[in-house]
Design a protein around this motif. Sequence first.
Motif, PDB file in Angstrom:
ATOM      1  N   LEU A 178       0.504  -1.024  -0.116  1.00  0.00           N
ATOM      2  CA  LEU A 178      -0.205   0.311   0.165  1.00  0.00           C
ATOM      3  C   LEU A 178       0.904   1.467   0.154  1.00  0.00           C
ATOM      4  CD1 LEU A 178      -2.598  -0.939   2.297  1.00  0.00           C
ATOM      5  CD2 LEU A 178      -2.543  -1.177  -0.168  1.00  0.00           C
ATOM      6  N   GLY A 179       1.945   1.214   0.082  1.00  0.00           N
ATOM      7  CA  GLY A 179       3.142   1.643   0.202  1.00  0.00           C
ATOM      8  C   GLY A 179       3.269   2.613  -1.530  1.00  0.00           C
ATOM      9  N   THR A 180       4.447   3.397  -1.346  1.00  0.00           N
ATOM     10  CA  THR A 180       4.605   4.124  -2.588  1.00  0.00           C
ATOM     11  C   THR A 180       4.917   2.952  -3.533  1.00  0.00           C
ATOM     12  OG1 THR A 180       6.602   5.220  -2.232  1.00  0.00           O
ATOM     13  CG2 THR A 180       4.881   6.311  -1.513  1.00  0.00           C
ATOM     14  N   GLY A 181       5.944   1.855  -2.842  1.00  0.00           N
ATOM     15  CA  GLY A 181       6.642   0.975  -3.965  1.00  0.00           C
ATOM     16  C   GLY A 181       7.780   1.649  -4.396  1.00  0.00           C
ATOM     17  N   GLY A 182       8.801   2.886  -3.465  1.00  0.00           N
ATOM     18  CA  GLY A 182       9.491   3.112  -4.285  1.00  0.00           C
ATOM     19  C   GLY A 182      10.856   2.806  -3.259  1.00  0.00           C
ATOM     20  N   THR A 183      11.824   3.362  -3.116  1.00  0.00           N
ATOM     21  CA  THR A 183      13.278   2.883  -2.148  1.00  0.00           C
ATOM     22  C   THR A 183      12.652   2.580  -0.985  1.00  0.00           C
ATOM     23  OG1 THR A 183      13.715   4.921  -2.483  1.00  0.00           O
ATOM     24  CG2 THR A 183      14.027   4.162  -4.146  1.00  0.00           C
ATOM     25  N   GLY A 311      20.233 -14.791  -4.018  1.00  0.00           N
ATOM     26  CA  GLY A 311      19.512 -13.772  -3.998  1.00  0.00           C
ATOM     27  C   GLY A 311      19.850 -12.749  -3.780  1.00  0.00           C
ATOM     28  N   ALA A 312      21.137 -12.364  -5.019  1.00  0.00           N
ATOM     29  CA  ALA A 312      20.950 -11.580  -5.641  1.00  0.00           C
ATOM     30  C   ALA A 312      20.156 -11.908  -7.083  1.00  0.00           C
ATOM     31  CB  ALA A 312      22.143 -11.742  -6.765  1.00  0.00           C
ATOM     32  N   PHE A 313      19.296 -12.688  -7.562  1.00  0.00           N
ATOM     33  CA  PHE A 313      18.452 -12.378  -8.496  1.00  0.00           C
ATOM     34  C   PHE A 313      17.076 -11.131  -7.585  1.00  0.00           C
ATOM     35  CE2 PHE A 313      15.236 -14.183 -11.048  1.00  0.00           C
ATOM     36  CZ  PHE A 313      15.646 -13.512 -11.852  1.00  0.00           C
ATOM     37  N   GLY A 314      16.986 -12.356  -6.563  1.00  0.00           N
ATOM     38  CA  GLY A 314      15.911 -11.582  -5.620  1.00  0.00           C
ATOM     39  C   GLY A 314      15.783  -9.970  -5.278  1.00  0.00           C
ATOM     40  N   LEU A 315      16.616  -9.550  -5.065  1.00  0.00           N
ATOM     41  CA  LEU A 315      17.651  -8.080  -4.765  1.00  0.00           C
ATOM     42  C   LEU A 315      16.936  -7.973  -5.991  1.00  0.00           C
ATOM     43  CD1 LEU A 315      19.862  -8.672  -1.777  1.00  0.00           C
ATOM     44  CD2 LEU A 315      18.227  -7.642  -1.625  1.00  0.00           C
ATOM     45  N   ALA A 316      17.668  -8.103  -7.298  1.00  0.00           N
ATOM     46  CA  ALA A 316      18.226  -7.465  -8.600  1.00  0.00           C
ATOM     47  C   ALA A 316      16.025  -7.034  -8.543  1.00  0.00           C
ATOM     48  CB  ALA A 316      18.445  -7.823  -9.437  1.00  0.00           C
ATOM     49  N   MET A 317      15.688  -7.609  -8.489  1.00  0.00           N
ATOM     50  CA  MET A 317      14.116  -7.863  -9.080  1.00  0.00           C
ATOM     51  C   MET A 317      13.359  -6.458  -7.523  1.00  0.00           C
ATOM     52  SD  MET A 317      12.298 -11.478 -10.073  1.00  0.00           S
ATOM     53  CE  MET A 317      12.895 -11.924  -8.497  1.00  0.00           C
ATOM     54  N   ILE A 318      13.870  -6.791  -6.218  1.00  0.00           N
ATOM     55  CA  ILE A 318      13.618  -5.741  -5.472  1.00  0.00           C
ATOM     56  C   ILE A 318      13.252  -4.451  -6.117  1.00  0.00           C
ATOM     57  CG2 ILE A 318      13.070  -5.308  -3.239  1.00  0.00           C
ATOM     58  CD1 ILE A 318      13.532  -8.458  -2.710  1.00  0.00           C
ATOM     59  N   TRP A 319      14.461  -3.975  -6.590  1.00  0.00           N
ATOM     60  CA  TRP A 319      15.693  -3.051  -6.253  1.00  0.00           C
ATOM     61  C   TRP A 319      14.793  -1.916  -7.702  1.00  0.00           C
ATOM     62  CZ3 TRP A 319      16.730   0.469  -2.508  1.00  0.00           C
ATOM     63  CH2 TRP A 319      16.464   0.040  -1.325  1.00  0.00           C
ATOM     64  N   ALA A 320      14.883  -3.360  -8.769  1.00  0.00           N
ATOM     65  CA  ALA A 320      14.694  -2.948 -10.109  1.00  0.00           C
ATOM     66  C   ALA A 320      12.600  -2.444 -10.193  1.00  0.00           C
ATOM     67  CB  ALA A 320      14.845  -3.909 -11.064  1.00  0.00           C
ATOM     68  N   THR A 321      12.071  -3.095  -9.596  1.00  0.00           N
ATOM     69  CA  THR A 321      10.755  -2.858  -8.730  1.00  0.00           C
ATOM     70  C   THR A 321      10.775  -1.821  -8.685  1.00  0.00           C
ATOM     71  OG1 THR A 321      10.258  -4.891  -9.287  1.00  0.00           O
ATOM     72  CG2 THR A 321       8.379  -3.549  -8.747  1.00  0.00           C
ATOM     73  N   ALA A 322      11.499  -0.725  -7.767  1.00  0.00           N
ATOM     74  CA  ALA A 322      11.345  -0.504  -6.707  1.00  0.00           C
ATOM     75  C   ALA A 322      11.827   1.326  -8.024  1.00  0.00           C
ATOM     76  CB  ALA A 322      12.050  -0.436  -5.351  1.00  0.00           C
ATOM     77  N   PHE A 323      13.232   0.857  -8.626  1.00  0.00           N
ATOM     78  CA  PHE A 323      13.641   2.226  -9.113  1.00  0.00           C
ATOM     79  C   PHE A 323      12.323   2.574 -10.414  1.00  0.00           C
ATOM     80  CE2 PHE A 323      17.520   1.414  -7.547  1.00  0.00           C
ATOM     81  CZ  PHE A 323      18.091   2.249  -6.582  1.00  0.00           C
ATOM     82  N   VAL A 324      12.494   1.531 -11.052  1.00  0.00           N
ATOM     83  CA  VAL A 324      10.755   1.952 -12.213  1.00  0.00           C
ATOM     84  C   VAL A 324       9.539   2.515 -11.873  1.00  0.00           C
ATOM     85  CG1 VAL A 324       8.836   0.804 -13.493  1.00  0.00           C
ATOM     86  CG2 VAL A 324      11.551  -0.478 -13.099  1.00  0.00           C
ATOM     87  N   LYS A 325       9.375   2.381 -10.288  1.00  0.00           N
ATOM     88  CA  LYS A 325       7.889   3.055  -9.202  1.00  0.00           C
ATOM     89  C   LYS A 325       8.212   4.265  -8.820  1.00  0.00           C
ATOM     90  CE  LYS A 325       4.938  -1.532  -8.019  1.00  0.00           C
ATOM     91  NZ  LYS A 325       4.593  -2.330  -7.352  1.00  0.00           N
ATOM     92  N   ALA A 326       9.930   4.837  -8.147  1.00  0.00           N
ATOM     93  CA  ALA A 326       9.588   5.314  -8.227  1.00  0.00           C
ATOM     94  C   ALA A 326      10.444   6.800  -9.283  1.00  0.00           C
ATOM     95  CB  ALA A 326      11.134   5.402  -7.709  1.00  0.00           C
ATOM     96  N   LYS A 327      10.035   6.277 -10.461  1.00  0.00           N
ATOM     97  CA  LYS A 327      10.525   7.378 -11.504  1.00  0.00           C
ATOM     98  C   LYS A 327       9.060   7.737 -12.380  1.00  0.00           C
ATOM     99  CE  LYS A 327      14.784   5.974 -13.278  1.00  0.00           C
ATOM    100  NZ  LYS A 327      15.411   5.680 -14.427  1.00  0.00           N
TER     101      LYS A 327
END
Length: 327
Positions: A178-183, A311-327
């Motif tokens: 329910l948050g912004t989904g950003g960083t 672990g790296a693939f999971g973190l990449a998906m978490i942060w990639a999604t966050a950056f896309v939503k932040a933009k």
Amino acid sequence: APDMARVSAAVNIGIINLDTGLTIPPINVADRALAGMAQRLPFGSVQFADEVSARAAIAREEIAAILIFPENFSKTVFSPDPVPFGLVTAGNLTRAESQISGQLPGMIEMAMTGAVNSIRLALAKGQMPDATSPLALTVENTFVSKNAATQVAPFVANFTTWLAAMVGAMLLFQATKLGTGGTATAGIRTVVPVAATLIASFVLTITLATTSGISAGFVAMWLSIWVVTLALSWLFGGAFSLMGMPVLIIALPLVFYQAAIGGTQMPVAGAADWLAKIGGWLGADQIGAVYRSLIIGGNNAMPWTFVIIAGAFGLAMIWATAFVKAK
């Protein structure tokens, strides 16, 4: 978990001995073979006069199989022909008993082959055969499980690891969606699993230690479970972040098929072909191998490649999604 040694001891085989034996030499080969076989097989036996009563007993689950010696059994042993005998098995027993009875044809044939060959060898030398084994076998059992709980503990540890990672990631996704989904959300989804899996793996390790014992030490088991669970939590967390709840279509089968591809209940090669290919590609059985080594004993190393990539693939998906939503 069933103790297969105790299950085997509880399995009884019905014996129908119709062998009329020989007058010269005065011998009943079926009796000798049965005496020799009793030394080789860990089962009990029940004598029956005819096949009708034996089949009635197998229907009542009083016995797991019927071994039948025909009238000409002794006569055939003295000839070069194959020695006839029959075996009737049952599939209506408990799962553990059915697994044992399914192995009986090979076990009985091997035991009977040894008994008949020893009898024929003695007769060829002009000696009266006996049921004494010609072997002096020395058996060494390495990495002995302390109890039945120890044998099943690697599966419990592995399945709990995958299940906790999936459920934890799903709950964390639901709590933060329910948050912004950003960083900021990505930071929560990254940091919270570190502490959550550390505590959860500690609880699991205590459970394993008190029920089954741990060969490699408490700390080694705790840290191993923690590292694996954290990597899987990030992997599932990244998948939920990227695809949402529909990821359960993939996650649920992946978790619940760990009994087949997790390397604890059976080798991956024992699964269905398509599932064995998936298991071999993922390499998930390496985690189960590590848990077996830590709990029972062995020298399987931590699959760092699998853990780091997951672990790296999971973190990449978490942060990639966050950056896309932040933009």
